[in-house]
Design a protein around this motif. Structure first.
Motif, PDB file in Angstrom:
ATOM      1  N   GLY A 155      -1.723  12.449 -13.777  1.00 40.87           N
ATOM      2  CA  GLY A 155      -0.064  12.420 -14.076  1.00 40.87           C
ATOM      3  C   GLY A 155       0.586  13.079 -13.001  1.00 40.87           C
ATOM      4  N   GLU A 156      -0.004  13.653 -12.034  1.00 45.09           N
ATOM      5  CA  GLU A 156       0.786  14.370 -11.256  1.00 45.09           C
ATOM      6  C   GLU A 156       0.438  13.883  -9.821  1.00 45.09           C
ATOM      7  N   SER A 157       1.256  14.011  -8.697  1.00 46.86           N
ATOM      8  CA  SER A 157       0.905  13.365  -7.331  1.00 46.86           C
ATOM      9  C   SER A 157       1.005  14.547  -6.236  1.00 46.86           C
ATOM     10  N   GLU A 158       0.224  14.474  -5.208  1.00 50.37           N
ATOM     11  CA  GLU A 158      -0.003  15.355  -4.320  1.00 50.37           C
ATOM     12  C   GLU A 158      -0.186  14.635  -3.077  1.00 50.37           C
ATOM     13  N   VAL A 159       0.586  15.146  -1.994  1.00 45.53           N
ATOM     14  CA  VAL A 159       0.730  14.434  -0.763  1.00 45.53           C
ATOM     15  C   VAL A 159      -0.715  14.375  -0.144  1.00 45.53           C
ATOM     16  N   ILE A 160      -1.029  13.230   0.476  1.00 44.21           N
ATOM     17  CA  ILE A 160      -2.179  12.940   1.262  1.00 44.21           C
ATOM     18  C   ILE A 160      -1.780  13.002   2.679  1.00 44.21           C
ATOM     19  N   THR A 161      -0.624  12.127   2.805  1.00 44.68           N
ATOM     20  CA  THR A 161      -0.367  11.792   4.226  1.00 44.68           C
ATOM     21  C   THR A 161       1.328  11.624   4.404  1.00 44.68           C
ATOM     22  N   GLU A 162       1.650  12.423   4.948  1.00 45.94           N
ATOM     23  CA  GLU A 162       3.173  12.454   5.425  1.00 45.94           C
ATOM     24  C   GLU A 162       3.332  11.193   6.633  1.00 45.94           C
ATOM     25  N   SER A 163       4.517  10.816   6.516  1.00 41.80           N
ATOM     26  CA  SER A 163       4.938  10.009   7.657  1.00 41.80           C
ATOM     27  C   SER A 163       4.011   8.934   8.172  1.00 41.80           C
ATOM     28  N   VAL A 164       3.539   8.224   7.143  1.00 41.36           N
ATOM     29  CA  VAL A 164       2.218   7.166   7.483  1.00 41.36           C
ATOM     30  C   VAL A 164       2.800   6.214   8.430  1.00 41.36           C
ATOM     31  N   GLN A 165       2.188   5.757   9.362  1.00 39.24           N
ATOM     32  CA  GLN A 165       2.138   4.951  10.636  1.00 39.24           C
ATOM     33  C   GLN A 165       1.142   3.845  10.527  1.00 39.24           C
ATOM     34  N   LEU A 166       1.338   2.536  10.617  1.00 41.59           N
ATOM     35  CA  LEU A 166       0.533   1.706  10.922  1.00 41.59           C
ATOM     36  C   LEU A 166      -0.143   1.809  12.066  1.00 41.59           C
ATOM     37  N   PRO A 167      -1.631   1.712  12.060  1.00 40.69           N
ATOM     38  CA  PRO A 167      -2.301   1.787  13.326  1.00 40.69           C
ATOM     39  C   PRO A 167      -2.033   0.768  14.523  1.00 40.69           C
ATOM     40  N   GLU A 168      -2.077   1.292  15.717  1.00 39.40           N
ATOM     41  CA  GLU A 168      -1.195   0.455  16.781  1.00 39.40           C
ATOM     42  C   GLU A 168      -2.538  -0.709  17.132  1.00 39.40           C
ATOM     43  N   GLU A 169      -3.600  -0.633  17.199  1.00 41.11           N
ATOM     44  CA  GLU A 169      -4.269  -1.864  17.155  1.00 41.11           C
ATOM     45  C   GLU A 169      -4.652  -2.500  15.787  1.00 41.11           C
ATOM     46  N   PRO A 170      -4.270  -3.677  15.558  1.00 39.19           N
ATOM     47  CA  PRO A 170      -4.514  -4.288  14.213  1.00 39.19           C
ATOM     48  C   PRO A 170      -5.962  -4.815  14.024  1.00 39.19           C
ATOM     49  N   THR A 171      -6.505  -5.036  12.787  1.00 43.07           N
ATOM     50  CA  THR A 171      -7.754  -5.436  12.886  1.00 43.07           C
ATOM     51  C   THR A 171      -8.046  -6.399  11.456  1.00 43.07           C
ATOM     52  N   VAL A 172      -6.973  -6.478  10.701  1.00 44.83           N
ATOM     53  CA  VAL A 172      -7.289  -7.298   9.562  1.00 44.83           C
ATOM     54  C   VAL A 172      -5.933  -8.157   9.276  1.00 44.83           C
ATOM     55  N   TYR A 173      -6.373  -9.224   8.769  1.00 48.85           N
ATOM     56  CA  TYR A 173      -5.367 -10.190   8.353  1.00 48.85           C
ATOM     57  C   TYR A 173      -5.542 -10.820   6.761  1.00 48.85           C
ATOM     58  N   GLY A 174      -4.657 -11.225   6.182  1.00 48.82           N
ATOM     59  CA  GLY A 174      -4.931 -11.786   4.729  1.00 48.82           C
ATOM     60  C   GLY A 174      -3.626 -12.657   4.398  1.00 48.82           C
ATOM     61  N   MET A 175      -3.939 -13.698   3.628  1.00 53.45           N
ATOM     62  CA  MET A 175      -2.855 -14.863   3.460  1.00 53.45           C
ATOM     63  C   MET A 175      -3.174 -15.374   2.185  1.00 53.45           C
ATOM     64  N   GLY A 176      -2.044 -15.532   1.453  1.00 52.42           N
ATOM     65  CA  GLY A 176      -2.173 -16.491   0.369  1.00 52.42           C
ATOM     66  C   GLY A 176      -1.908 -17.974   0.263  1.00 52.42           C
ATOM     67  N   GLY A 177      -1.803 -18.464  -0.846  1.00 53.40           N
ATOM     68  CA  GLY A 177      -1.766 -20.013  -0.860  1.00 53.40           C
ATOM     69  C   GLY A 177      -3.075 -20.619  -0.435  1.00 53.40           C
ATOM     70  N   ARG A 178      -3.117 -21.753  -0.661  1.00 48.27           N
ATOM     71  CA  ARG A 178      -4.328 -22.842  -0.296  1.00 48.27           C
ATOM     72  C   ARG A 178      -3.838 -23.422   0.842  1.00 48.27           C
ATOM     73  N   ALA A 179      -5.127 -23.667   1.731  1.00 45.42           N
ATOM     74  CA  ALA A 179      -4.873 -23.915   2.975  1.00 45.42           C
ATOM     75  C   ALA A 179      -4.425 -25.416   3.232  1.00 45.42           C
ATOM     76  N   PRO A 180      -4.970 -26.161   2.355  1.00 46.89           N
ATOM     77  CA  PRO A 180      -4.196 -27.503   2.508  1.00 46.89           C
ATOM     78  C   PRO A 180      -2.555 -27.743   2.140  1.00 46.89           C
ATOM     79  N   ASP A 181      -2.210 -26.600   1.576  1.00 44.02           N
ATOM     80  CA  ASP A 181      -0.688 -26.417   1.255  1.00 44.02           C
ATOM     81  C   ASP A 181       0.315 -25.744   2.375  1.00 44.02           C
ATOM     82  N   TRP A 182      -0.477 -25.346   3.135  1.00 44.92           N
ATOM     83  CA  TRP A 182       0.063 -24.673   4.274  1.00 44.92           C
ATOM     84  C   TRP A 182       0.979 -25.357   5.292  1.00 44.92           C
TER      85      TRP A 182
END
Length: 291
Positions: A155-182
Motif C-alpha cells: 500500500g505504499e509507493s517508492e520511486v523507481i524512475t524519475e522523469s521517465v522518457q521513451l527510448p529514442e530508438e523504438p522497437t515495439v508496436y501493438g494495435m487493437g481491433g480486427r484487421a478486416p475492420d481496419w
C-alpha cells in the motif's frame, strides 16, 4: 501539451489521490482470484461487467470520493459522474483489461484528475496515472509535465524512475481491433511497420502502453470501419494515457491531432488512439490523413 499548471491546493489533493490509489492497489489485486466470472450487469457502453470490475469501481469510489477536495467520481462503470461535493473530478477505468482475468494476463487501473466537471478536455487535466498489476506492481504518475514510475508494495509507493522518457530508438508496436475492420490507411501503416518492429499486444491498454514506455514504439486502437471513433473512451483512457506518453517525450494522436486537443462533448465519448514515439505518430498520421 495543454495540461494546466497546478496550484498548491491542487497539489495537496493530487498527493492524497495518488497515495490512496497506491493504498488500494494491493486490495484490488488480492480481490481478483475470486472475481474471474462475468456479472449480470453491463456498463454504460453495453459491455458485460466482470465481477472484478464492479468490485474495483465500488472500492475506488468510496475511498477517492471521501477525499477532501474531490468533487466528482466518474468511471467507465457509471452512467454519470457521482457528486461528492466541491473539488476536482477523478475519472477512472477501475480495471482496465478485465477480460485478461480468465487467461491470467496483466491488467491495471487508469486514473485521470480533471479541474472541472466532465466532459472535460486535455486543457482541464491536472494529472493522470496508472497502476500495472503485473509480476511487479507499479504505478506511473504524470504531473506537471513529468512522468514518474513507482514500485507499489504493502500500500505504499517508492520511486523507481524519475522523469521517465521513451527510448529514442523504438522497437515495439501493438494495435487493437480486427484487421478486416481496419481502415485502408491504418492497414497500410501496419504493413509498413510489421517488418521493422516486434509485435506486442496483450489486450490491456495499461500493459500495452507500458511496453511502449519501456521499449519505445507505438500503441494504437484506431478508427474502425464499423466504429469510426474506435473503442477507447476519451475521458477515461484517451486523455490520461496521452498525457502520460507526452510527459515521457512522446506524442499522441486521434489520427489528426493530439488527443489532448480533442473536444470533449460526452462523458463516455470514444476516440481513436495512437500513442508512442513522435516519428511513429507522424508516420501513422501520414497514412490516415487522406482517408
Amino acid at each position: 501539451m495543454s495540461s494546466p499548471t497546478t496550484d498548491s491546493d491542487h497539489e495537496a489533493v493530487l498527493d492524497d489521490i495518488f497515495e490512496t490509489l497506491a493504498e488500494l492497489a494491493p486490495e484490488i489485486r488480492a480481490s481478483l482470484p475470486g472475481r474471474r466470472t462475468k456479472s449480470t450487469e453491463t456498463n454504460p457502453s453495453g459491455e458485460t461487467q466482470m465481477e472484478a470490475d464492479a468490485y474495483a469501481d465500488e472500492l475506488l469510489e468510496e475511498a477517492l470520493g471521501a477525499i477532501d477536495g474531490v468533487g466528482f467520481y466518474a468511471s467507465e462503470e457509471q452512467a454519470e459522474p457521482l457528486d461528492h461535493g466541491e473539488g476536482v473530478t477523478v475519472a477512472l477505468d477501475p480495471l482496465d483489461g478485465s477480460s485478461n482475468l480468465k487467461p491470467n494476463s496483466p491488467m491495471g487501473t487508469i486514473i485521470a484528475v480533471y479541474e472541472g466537471e466532465l466532459p472535460a478536455g486535455g486543457d482541464e487535466l491536472l494529472a493522470s496515472g496508472f497502476v500495472l498489476f503485473g509480476p511487479i506492481m507499479t504505478m506511473s504518475v504524470a504531473r506537471n509535465g513529468t512522468l514518474t514510475e513507482y514500485m507499489v508494495e504493502n500500500g505504499e509507493s517508492e520511486v523507481i524512475t524519475e522523469s521517465v522518457q521513451l527510448p529514442e530508438e523504438p522497437t515495439v508496436y501493438g494495435m487493437g481491433g480486427r484487421a478486416p475492420d481496419w481502415t485502408p490507411g491504418f492497414s497500410a501503416f501496419i504493413d509498413e511497420v510489421e517488418d521493422e518492429y516486434k509485435l506486442r499486444y496483450g489486450g490491456s491498454m495499461v500493459a500495452d502502453v507500458n511496453q511502449v514506455l519501456t521499449y519505445g514504439g507505438i500503441f494504437s486502437y484506431p478508427a474502425l470501419q464499423s466504429s469510426p471513433n474506435g473503442k477507447l473512451r476519451l475521458e477515461f483512457e484517451g486523455i490520461p494515457m496521452a498525457y502520460i506518453i507526452e510527459c515521457a517525450g512522446g506524442a499522441s494522436s486521434d489520427g489528426t491531432q493530439s488527443i489532448l486537443d480533442v473536444e470533449a462533448t460526452e462523458v463516455h465519448q470514444r476516440v481513436p488512439v495512437h500513442l508512442g514515439n513522435e516519428q511513429l505518430i507522424d508516420r501513422v498520421e501520414a497514412h490516415l490523413v487522406d482517408e
